[in-house]
Design an enzyme around this catalytic site. Structure first.
Site, PDB file in Angstrom:
ATOM      1  N   SER A  52       0.726  -1.114   0.248  1.00 51.23           N
ATOM      2  CA  SER A  52       0.027   0.163  -0.076  1.00 51.23           C
ATOM      3  C   SER A  52       0.749   1.150  -0.083  1.00 51.23           C
ATOM      4  O   SER A  52       2.090   1.277   0.561  1.00 51.23           O
ATOM      5  CB  SER A  52      -0.994   0.077   1.249  1.00 51.23           C
ATOM      6  N   LYS A 110      -4.269  -6.594   3.509  1.00 56.38           N
ATOM      7  CA  LYS A 110      -4.386  -5.865   2.664  1.00 56.38           C
ATOM      8  C   LYS A 110      -5.792  -5.276   1.966  1.00 56.38           C
ATOM      9  O   LYS A 110      -6.062  -4.179   1.892  1.00 56.38           O
ATOM     10  CB  LYS A 110      -3.621  -5.876   1.326  1.00 56.38           C
ATOM     11  N   HIS A 114      -7.452  -3.413   5.081  1.00 56.07           N
ATOM     12  CA  HIS A 114      -6.747  -2.249   5.057  1.00 56.07           C
ATOM     13  C   HIS A 114      -7.686  -1.186   4.027  1.00 56.07           C
ATOM     14  O   HIS A 114      -8.062   0.106   4.344  1.00 56.07           O
ATOM     15  CB  HIS A 114      -5.216  -2.202   4.590  1.00 56.07           C
ATOM     16  N   ASN A 115      -7.713  -1.697   2.879  1.00 53.80           N
ATOM     17  CA  ASN A 115      -8.456  -0.928   1.782  1.00 53.80           C
ATOM     18  C   ASN A 115      -9.884  -0.734   2.294  1.00 53.80           C
ATOM     19  O   ASN A 115     -10.334   0.265   1.881  1.00 53.80           O
ATOM     20  CB  ASN A 115      -8.242  -1.710   0.371  1.00 53.80           C
ATOM     21  N   GLU A 154      -9.888   2.008   4.693  1.00 54.03           N
ATOM     22  CA  GLU A 154      -9.412   3.339   3.872  1.00 54.03           C
ATOM     23  C   GLU A 154     -10.921   3.818   3.402  1.00 54.03           C
ATOM     24  O   GLU A 154     -11.236   4.931   3.486  1.00 54.03           O
ATOM     25  CB  GLU A 154      -8.470   2.663   2.699  1.00 54.03           C
TER      26      GLU A 154
HETATM   27  P1  NBP Z   1      -1.078  -2.392 -13.825  1.00 55.38           P
HETATM   28  O1  NBP Z   1      -2.078  -2.906 -13.096  1.00 55.38           O
HETATM   29  O2  NBP Z   1      -1.688  -1.134 -14.992  1.00 55.38           O
HETATM   30  O3  NBP Z   1      -0.346  -3.423 -14.805  1.00 55.38           O
HETATM   31  C1  NBP Z   1       0.519  -3.104 -15.975  1.00 55.38           C
HETATM   32  C2  NBP Z   1       1.479  -4.058 -16.262  1.00 55.38           C
HETATM   33  O4  NBP Z   1       1.092  -5.371 -16.196  1.00 55.38           O
HETATM   34  C3  NBP Z   1       2.586  -3.946 -17.227  1.00 55.38           C
HETATM   35  O5  NBP Z   1       3.941  -4.222 -16.690  1.00 55.38           O
HETATM   36  C4  NBP Z   1       2.022  -4.863 -18.294  1.00 55.38           C
HETATM   37  O6  NBP Z   1       2.993  -5.117 -19.222  1.00 55.38           O
HETATM   38  C5  NBP Z   1       1.619  -6.253 -17.299  1.00 55.38           C
HETATM   39  N1  NBP Z   1       0.891  -7.107 -18.176  1.00 55.38           N
HETATM   40  C6  NBP Z   1      -0.744  -7.015 -18.473  1.00 55.38           C
HETATM   41 BR1  NBP Z   1      -1.497  -5.652 -18.234  1.00 55.38          BR
HETATM   42  N2  NBP Z   1      -0.999  -8.335 -18.770  1.00 55.38           N
HETATM   43  C7  NBP Z   1       0.125  -8.946 -18.808  1.00 55.38           C
HETATM   44  C8  NBP Z   1       0.544 -10.475 -19.057  1.00 55.38           C
HETATM   45  N3  NBP Z   1      -0.490 -11.235 -19.640  1.00 55.38           N
HETATM   46  N4  NBP Z   1       1.744 -10.891 -18.871  1.00 55.38           N
HETATM   47  C9  NBP Z   1       2.580 -10.221 -18.701  1.00 55.38           C
HETATM   48  N5  NBP Z   1       2.564  -8.959 -18.259  1.00 55.38           N
HETATM   49  C10 NBP Z   1       1.328  -8.514 -18.224  1.00 55.38           C
HETATM   50  O7  NBP Z   1       0.260  -1.764 -13.299  1.00 55.38           O
HETATM   51  P2  NBP Z   1       0.359  -0.917 -11.878  1.00 55.38           P
HETATM   52  O8  NBP Z   1      -0.522   0.212 -11.923  1.00 55.38           O
HETATM   53  O9  NBP Z   1       1.856  -0.783 -11.715  1.00 55.38           O
HETATM   54  O10 NBP Z   1      -0.090  -2.113 -10.664  1.00 55.38           O
HETATM   55  C11 NBP Z   1       0.659  -3.099 -10.780  1.00 55.38           C
HETATM   56  C12 NBP Z   1      -0.061  -3.976  -9.428  1.00 55.38           C
HETATM   57  O11 NBP Z   1      -0.099  -3.230  -8.319  1.00 55.38           O
HETATM   58  C13 NBP Z   1      -1.525  -4.190  -9.814  1.00 55.38           C
HETATM   59  O12 NBP Z   1      -1.984  -5.463  -9.222  1.00 55.38           O
HETATM   60  C14 NBP Z   1      -2.148  -3.058  -9.021  1.00 55.38           C
HETATM   61  O13 NBP Z   1      -3.543  -3.292  -8.333  1.00 55.38           O
HETATM   62  C15 NBP Z   1      -1.241  -3.022  -7.786  1.00 55.38           C
HETATM   63  N6  NBP Z   1      -1.018  -1.849  -7.190  1.00 55.38           N
HETATM   64  C16 NBP Z   1      -1.318  -0.630  -7.713  1.00 55.38           C
HETATM   65  C17 NBP Z   1      -1.347   0.622  -7.078  1.00 55.38           C
HETATM   66  C18 NBP Z   1      -1.370   1.854  -7.777  1.00 55.38           C
HETATM   67  O14 NBP Z   1      -1.314   2.861  -7.130  1.00 55.38           O
HETATM   68  N7  NBP Z   1      -1.286   1.867  -8.866  1.00 55.38           N
HETATM   69  C19 NBP Z   1      -1.322   0.645  -5.547  1.00 55.38           C
HETATM   70  C20 NBP Z   1      -1.059  -0.601  -4.872  1.00 55.38           C
HETATM   71  C21 NBP Z   1      -1.250  -1.782  -5.622  1.00 55.38           C
HETATM   72  P3  NBP Z   1       3.118  -4.366 -20.804  1.00 55.38           P
HETATM   73  O15 NBP Z   1       3.876  -3.118 -20.339  1.00 55.38           O
HETATM   74  O16 NBP Z   1       3.678  -5.454 -21.439  1.00 55.38           O
HETATM   75  O17 NBP Z   1       1.744  -4.120 -21.041  1.00 55.38           O
END
Ligand code: NBP
Length: 472
Positions: A128, A182, A185-186, A189
């Site tokens: 988080s 987690k 937690h959400n 939130e």
């Molecule tokens: P995203 O959730 O937007 O996912 C994008 C990533 O997933 C890219 O690296 C993409 O690769 C890869 N991907 C996908 Br889509 N399909 C795929 C597949 N079939 N095989 C391999 N790679 C694949 O990224 P994020 O916002 O950085 O979040 C990552 C995780 O962290 C998520 O589970 C999210 O819920 C969690 N999270 C996010 C936050 C936040 O604030 N954003 C906070 C806490 C947790 P590509 O580049 O080749 O398309």
């Protein structure tokens, strides 16, 4: 040279986590489905530490020291399974896969069991703090085996947020425990945000204050016992002016709250576990209500109360109502953690969860020190509400809390969070609940039987006959 740890999935979260690791002196192998993100990361931030870019899954795995530590940061759901299926065959017994995404804990349990059969450790780690947290120190909630925590814990603790020198990361419990915590937690939130929003609504529409004034109120509250990240950013949002119109920013934003689903999961699981998390549920439903544009348009002309002139709404009272309602929301969330822990044999230490939420995460707050102290004093506390400190706090707040709910009701301002928290509190402390009548109704129409206050056993009244009581 081999990397200590690897990160695959280099969108905003994965990239920042990899940079955080590198900045702490850990060599990081980096990989992404499409190589562009990997190249970009190394080009832009390569100077921050040791990155080992890999173009293929095979190269990535080959660049990790053994036992391998591989962090997956991809979109939750199908993509996570796809990545696991791609990497698992390339790994050897003892290697560790960490899923840092927002997985549902049931998926984490399924993946952990499947990978354990292949001799691999699977660690579902709740992370988080958003992208800033990932880079500067998130709160990390890892599940999985104790052995895997021995190998991973020091690295994760190193990059986590610290409060008073204590890392905001600890081993939560086996398999899905980390992602479960987690999720809760959400959920908390969501509840916290809803309560803050209700406080704002009361000050705005009830007390007639302007957003900039309310921002000052929140700034003041942030210095006191409500001091927290969410109160702090609320003041920032309320103080912000829209550049194009010059109006308060909050007035130009469409009033339909969206959600990604973790709040909804929390409530769904709470229903299964039979834990009343009314604060979280009301928050999820309030977002759904706000988003129902057609229904709201159809209902706009429904009659409300007659205007009463100026309402007597004290800022101090709203602070008390917010604090008391917040205690209830957290008490409910911690009860859900205890119920999940009992259901899945996780042995989660609730005080340790309060400790790792003090920094890095969205609900970080001064208040969590109090929760930690409560569980330090009694690990088996049945509810935070019966802890001495919180009991005193609610005793001091409750008159104001009742006044605020009464005033809101009189004015027709919805306060589902404040009022349901109060109903929960009154329900818990009631000597007799009307549940006795519900039992009577159930026995009447369905012969569901009831227990008595004065004798052991189950009983049934022959409602259709002479209404005598029989032993069931
Ligand atoms: P995203 O959730 O937007 O996912 C994008 C990533 O997933 C890219 O690296 C993409 O690769 C890869 N991907 C996908 Br889509 N399909 C795929 C597949 N079939 N095989 C391999 N790679 C694949 O990224 P994020 O916002 O950085 O979040 C990552 C995780 O962290 C998520 O589970 C999210 O819920 C969690 N999270 C996010 C936050 C936040 O604030 N954003 C906070 C806490 C947790 P590509 O580049 O080749 O398309």
């Amino acid at each position: 040279e081999l990397a200590r740890i690897g990160v695959t999935g280099l969108a905003v979260m994965g990239r920042n986590l990899a940079r955080n690791l590198a900045r702490h002196g850990h060599s990081v192998a980096v990989h992404n489905r499409s190589y562009g993100r990997t190249k970009e990361l190394v080009e832009e931030f390569g100077h921050e530490g040791t990155f080992l870019p890999a173009e293929t899954a095979e190269q990535f795995v080959a660049s990790l020291e053994r036992p391998r530590r591989l962090v997956i940061m991809v979109k939750a759901g199908g993509p996570t399974d796809a990545v696991i299926d791609e990497f698992a065959p390339l790994l050897e017994p003892g290697d560790m896969i960490v899923d840092g995404g927002n997985a549902h804990f049931a998926d984490t349990r399924r993946r952990e069991h499947a990978l354990r059969e292949r001799g691999l450790h699977f660690v579902g780690a709740g992370i988080s703090g958003g992208e800033e947290g990932a880079l500067h120190g998130p709160s990390i909630m890892p599940g999985g085996s104790p052995e895997s925590y021995e190998a991973l814990g020091p690295l994760l603790e190193d990059i986590s947020a610290k409060v008073d020198g204590t890392p905001c990361c600890t081993h939560v419990g086996p398999d899905g425990a980390g992602h479960f915590v987690k999720m809760v937690h959400n959920g908390i939130e969501y509840a916290d945000m809803q309560l803050i929003a209700e406080a704002y609504d009361l000050l705005r529409r009830g007390a007639g204050r302007e957003p900039a004034e309310i921002a000052e109120v929140f700034r003041g509250w942030n210095e006191g016992r409500l001091g927290s990240y969410l109160i702090e950013i609320t003041a920032e949002v309320l103080a912000h002016t829209d550049a194009t119109t010059g109006k308060p920013f909050v007035d130009v934003v469409l009033d339909q709250a969206e959600q990604k689903g973790t709040g909804r999961w929390t409530v769904q699981i709470a229903l299964d576990l039979g834990v009343p998390v009314s604060g979280i549920a009301e928050a999820v439903f309030a977002r759904s209500l706000s988003g129902g544009a057609d229904l709201r348009a159809a209902a706009r002309e429904l009659p409300g109360p007659l205007p009463t002139g100026s309402a007597d709404l004290l800022v101090e009272d709203v602070e008390q109502a917010l604090y008391a309602s917040k205690i209830v929301a957290y008490a409910q969330g911690f009860n859900q953690i205890q119920a999940g822990s009992a259901e899945y044999n996780w042995s989660i230490d609730p005080g340790a969860m309060a400790t790792i939420w003090r920094g890095g995460c969205i609900i970080r707050a001064k208040f969590l020190d109090r929760i930690k102290a409560a569980y330090d004093g009694d690990a088996g506390l049945p509810s935070l509400l019966v802890d001495d400190y919180f009991q005193d706090a609610v005793r001091g707040a409750q008159d104001a809390w009742r006044r605020v709910v009464t005033t809101a009701t009189t004015l027709g301002i919805p306060v589902p969070g404040f009022s349901s928290a109060l109903a929960y509190y009154d329900g818990l402390r009631a000597e007799r609940l009307p549940a006795a009548l519900v039992q009577g109704q159930r026995d009447f129409f369905g012969a569901h039987t009831y227990r008595r206050v004065d004798r052991e056993g189950s009983f049934h009244v022959l409602w259709g006959g002479d209404r005598s009581e029989v032993t069931a």
